[in-house]
Scaffold this motif. Structure first.
Motif, short mmCIF file in Angstrom:
data_model
loop_
_atom_site.label_atom_id
_atom_site.label_comp_id
_atom_site.label_asym_id
_atom_site.label_seq_id
_atom_site.Cartn_x
_atom_site.Cartn_y
_atom_site.Cartn_z
N GLU A 106 0.83 -1.22 0.00
CA GLU A 106 0.00 0.00 0.00
C GLU A 106 0.86 1.26 0.00
O GLU A 106 0.48 2.29 -0.55
N GLU A 140 -9.97 1.99 -6.46
CA GLU A 140 -10.50 0.97 -5.54
C GLU A 140 -10.02 -0.43 -5.96
O GLU A 140 -9.49 -1.20 -5.15
N THR A 153 -6.26 -0.81 -5.34
CA THR A 153 -5.94 -1.07 -3.94
C THR A 153 -6.18 -2.55 -3.60
O THR A 153 -5.37 -3.18 -2.92
N GLN A 154 -7.30 -3.09 -4.10
CA GLN A 154 -7.58 -4.51 -3.85
C GLN A 154 -6.51 -5.41 -4.46
O GLN A 154 -6.12 -6.42 -3.86
N ASN A 171 -4.11 -7.99 -2.50
CA ASN A 171 -4.12 -9.44 -2.71
C ASN A 171 -2.73 -9.99 -2.99
O ASN A 171 -2.37 -11.06 -2.51
N ASP A 227 -9.77 -14.13 2.28
CA ASP A 227 -9.95 -12.85 1.57
C ASP A 227 -9.53 -12.97 0.11
O ASP A 227 -10.09 -12.30 -0.76
N SER A 228 -8.54 -13.82 -0.16
CA SER A 228 -8.09 -14.00 -1.53
C SER A 228 -9.17 -14.68 -2.38
O SER A 228 -9.30 -14.41 -3.57
N PHE A 270 -11.49 -11.90 -3.20
CA PHE A 270 -10.86 -11.05 -4.21
C PHE A 270 -10.99 -11.67 -5.60
O PHE A 270 -11.26 -10.99 -6.59
#
Lengths: 302, 471
Positions: free
Chosen positions: A27, B139, B142-143, B147, B190-191, B194
């Motif tokens: 990030e 957005e 960022t994802q 990932n 979470d992956s 995604f």
């Protein structure tokens, strides 16, 4: 937009691990992009000609062929400050370990060692570029202002150095060695024998060198946070020599000799030590052979 | 005397590739080749090193898939010494490998391939890159960043660093803690989410470019990949070679690869060309990597990825050959890797500290094979009786695909170049054929930018030169 510092990045003889290390800011890279503008970075965007002057030029990888040399010189001409990123650019790195072999031997090994392609001739097409006899660090062909060691360099070390440069400060590399950042405890200085990682898994809290493993920590500049010893893997020296030593391999040999007691114990036999130390070139000079005192090719006597 | 067209990626680096196209007097494509300019010499560099140092050295072959080299090397060393590694070590190694897949496939599809589709193959080159995606859809960007981070953090937890250091003959230097397990489990879950999101973005793009997918760079070849009980497999199992009609040519023990695969040099490339021995050269050209793996398996052992496979086969058939479908296959594998990571993390053995068995060095030869993100990766070492390497043979993933890439470029050039004049968008479409394979020439010229900077020089019979660039 106008206030952003212009930066260019190019890669020479690389594995692209240094570029991945930059991406590993994750990030934070989105914040970095607020402060800088890449005008040339083949890995991330379209290559432009070297027609824009930049404040910072970053180079990864060593010099292996004429194209590498050309690109390095172009980046030097068009940048105020040049940073050599990663151990290949800084010292030659692992590919530099092949400098002990003549190019003809390397080609011969590729030709003869493969079980699936016996007796194949290496291509000679004029479409293929000529390779230099040895691999050299970037500073062999251009003036380098700063280097960031590591194979790969830690992402946050890269961020630290770049931030310092952006703020007009002198970037500082660690003055410590890896041991000073290592949580393992070194109880005694002496070792009785050398152990290969194949012989045992190290005890978790005790100094790996103390246990007999050839851990390069004492002769290696810190900056990584002693990542390898912390996961029970000996340091292999990827950050190169410490700030206070000139030659990493010689410094480590010194450490091992002391640990054997050669400094103060008359009963210790030097020949015993040299017999125990396996693969000294691959161990002590894995990343720094091209900048070491050992310049000549090694010929084995049979 | 016809014309010669040179397409040269300007990244003038060791391992970079270029394309030359020869035209006849009528301006038709006579011949075209992909040149890979690689001479790493790792076979020589490994000689004389203790075998347990190989795992620490070969990570420098590739900074993008260091895990694959690290683990193929460890497997080859295990095989050389005949050591059976403890089950928890095998689970952890496979989990580290899933982290590699998550990082690498996310990187390739979203940083590299998607900009072509999002901004169209003819879009503004200044925007058609990851910076363009960041600007257009912050957005999503960022994802994507997060990932890739999940994969890298998995590698770091098990391997110690992004370029891992913990695998060695007999297993691993350490296990993982319960805290680490929980963190990775959340990341793997979470992956999965995604990947669902990614598929939502990608599916309409595949629809939109169906006409391009159907014709661009299509070549018909057999395909090879690991399977385990017929399931898609990345880390272990048997190698299966499937013919263009979907029949199985051979399923074999990967350590016997040299019985079935041979390599040769062609004068235009430093990288050797593997081929199926029985069929000879060039009939024996085959392909590996995501589309090959997705094709050779009967099914996938994880539910969501298997659903994706079912949809994929309903749309494209049992053994599709369209090169651009590599992108689709890569997304299916991203789902598999995420789901498989969850399975592994729920295995009760995964936090065991029994992760290493002491090997006994011996003079022998061993082979380690796994599926790297870019295809089947083979390491073979011979040792002396103290376990020092005397000989090494490496077949890197991109090597297997070189013959097909060379063919694909030739087909695409014939399709796109008529009467000596390149059609609009030729350069980027030729790039797209090569890029679909996610090639990693010595893992060095693997560009992450979404396009290959290409310079095209047309030299006429009169010696007049016209230069086109796409940058």
């Amino acid at each position: 937009m106008g206030d952003k510092v212009k930066v260019q990045e190019d890669w020479l003889a690389v594995c692209s691990g240094c570029e991945i290390a930059v991406l590993d800011l994750h990030e934070a890279i989105l914040d970095v992009l607020q402060a800088i503008e890449f005008v040339r970075i083949p890995v991330l965007m379209d290559i432009k000609d070297f027609d824009q002057h930049t404040t910072v030029g970053i180079l990864t990888g060593g010099i292996r062929n004429e194209d590498n040399e050309h690109v390095a010189k172009k980046v030097r001409e068009t940048s105020d400050v040049v940073v050599a990123l990663g151990s290949c650019a800084a010292f030659g790195g692992i590919p530099g370990l092949n400098n002990i072999n003549a190019m003809s031997d390397i080609k011969q090994a590729v030709k003869t060692s493969t079980s699936t392609a016996p007796d194949q001739e290496i291509p000679t097409s004029s479409e293929l570029p000529k390779l230099f006899e040895t691999l050299r660090p970037v500073s062999d062909v251009i003036k380098v202002d700063y280097f960031i060691p590591g194979c790969p360099p830690d992402a946050f070390l890269i961020a630290e150095v770049l931030t310092a440069l952006l703020q007009g400060q002198e970037p500082q590399l660690s003055l410590k060695n890896v041991c000073e950042d290592c949580p393992r405890e070194r109880k005694e200085k002496r070792i009785s024998d050398i152990k290969r990682p194949i012989e045992a898994n190290g005890e978790p809290n005790e100094c790996l060198l103390n246990q007999g493993f050839m851990c390069m920590g004492p002769a290696t500049r810190s900056g990584c946070g002693a990542q390898c010893p912390q996961v029970n893997a000996p340091c292999t020296g990827c950050y190169g020599a410490t700030a206070s030593s000139y030659e990493q391999g010689a410094a480590m040999l010194n450490v091992v000799a002391s640990a054997y007691g050669l400094d103060d114990d008359g009963t210790v036999d030097l020949n015993e030590m040299t017999k125990d130390v396996y693969d000294p070139i691959g161990t002590f000079y894995r990343y720094t052979l091209p900048v070491s005192l050992i310049k000549a090719k090694i010929t084995e006597k049979r | 005397m016809g014309k010669k067209i040179t397409l040269e990626p300007v990244s003038r680096v060791e391992g970079h590739a270029k394309v030359t196209v020869n035209l006849n007097d009528a301006g038709q494509v006579d011949d075209a080749h992909l040149h890979i300019v690689e001479m790493r010499g790792f076979e020589k560099l490994l000689q004389g090193r203790p075998i347990e140092d190989a795992q620490r050295i070969v990570t420098a072959i590739c900074g993008i898939c260091p895990v694959s080299h690290h683990l193929a090397s460890a497997k080859a060393a295990d095989n050389t010494f005949g050591v059976e590694i403890p089950r928890p070590a095998a689970l952890l190694r496979e989990l580290m490998h899933m982290g590699q897949m998550i990082h690498s496939h996310t990187l390739h599809f979203f940083y590299l391939a998607a900009p072509d589709l999002i901004f169209t193959p003819d879009g503004d080159p200044k925007k058609r890159n990851v910076f363009g995606v960041i600007e257009a859809n912050p957005e999503l960007a960022t994802q994507v960043v997060l990932n890739r981070k999940r994969g890298q953090e998995m590698i770091r937890a098990i391997g110690g660093r992004a370029a891992p250091v913990t695998a060695k003959p007999g297993g691993l230097t350490k296990g993982i803690t319960e805290d680490q397990r929980q963190k990775m489990l959340k990341d793997a879950q979470d992956s999965i989410e995604f990947t669902k999101l990614g598929l939502e973005v990608a599916a309409p793009l595949f629809e939109q470019y169906m006409d391009v997918i159907k014709i661009l760079g299509v070549v018909n070849t057999p395909m090879m990949g690991l399977v385990k009980d017929g399931n898609l497999e990345m880390y272990d199992g048997t190698l299966r070679m499937m013919d263009t009609d979907g029949s199985i040519i051979k399923e074999f023990d990967p350590t016997k690869y040299a019985d079935y695969i041979q390599e040769n040099y062609q004068d235009w490339s430093y990288l050797k060309f593997p081929y199926w021995k029985e069929k000879g050269w060039p009939d024996g050209i085959y392909r590996v990597a995501p589309l090959a793996r997705i094709n050779v398996c009967d099914k996938i052992s994880t539910p969501l990825a298997n659903d994706m496979l079912t949809d994929f086969r309903a749309a494209f058939g049992r053994m599709p050959q369209q090169t651009l479908l590599y992108h689709y296959a890569r997304l299916i594998e991203l789902m598999y890797a995420s789901e498989r990571a969850v399975e592994l993390l729920n295995d009760p053995d995964i936090t065991s500290t029994d992760v290493w068995a002491k090997p006994e060095p011996r003079a022998a030869t061993g082979v380690g094979v796994l599926e790297a993100p870019r295809g089947t990766l083979i390491h073979e070492y011979s040792t002396n009786d103290e376990g020092f390497i005397t000989k090494a043979n490496l077949i890197v993933s991109t090597g297997h695909n070189q013959g097909a890439m060379d063919l694909g470029v030739r087909e695409a050039a014939k399709l796109l170049i008529k009467d000596g004049e390149p059609q609009e968008g030729l350069l980027n479409r030729l790039e797209m054929v090569i890029r679909a394979y996610d090639p990693c020439f010595s893992c060095a010229t693997h560009t992450i930018d979404g396009r290959w900077p290409v310079k095209l020089e047309l030299v006429g019979p009169d010696g007049r030169t016209r230069t086109y660039t796409n940058y």
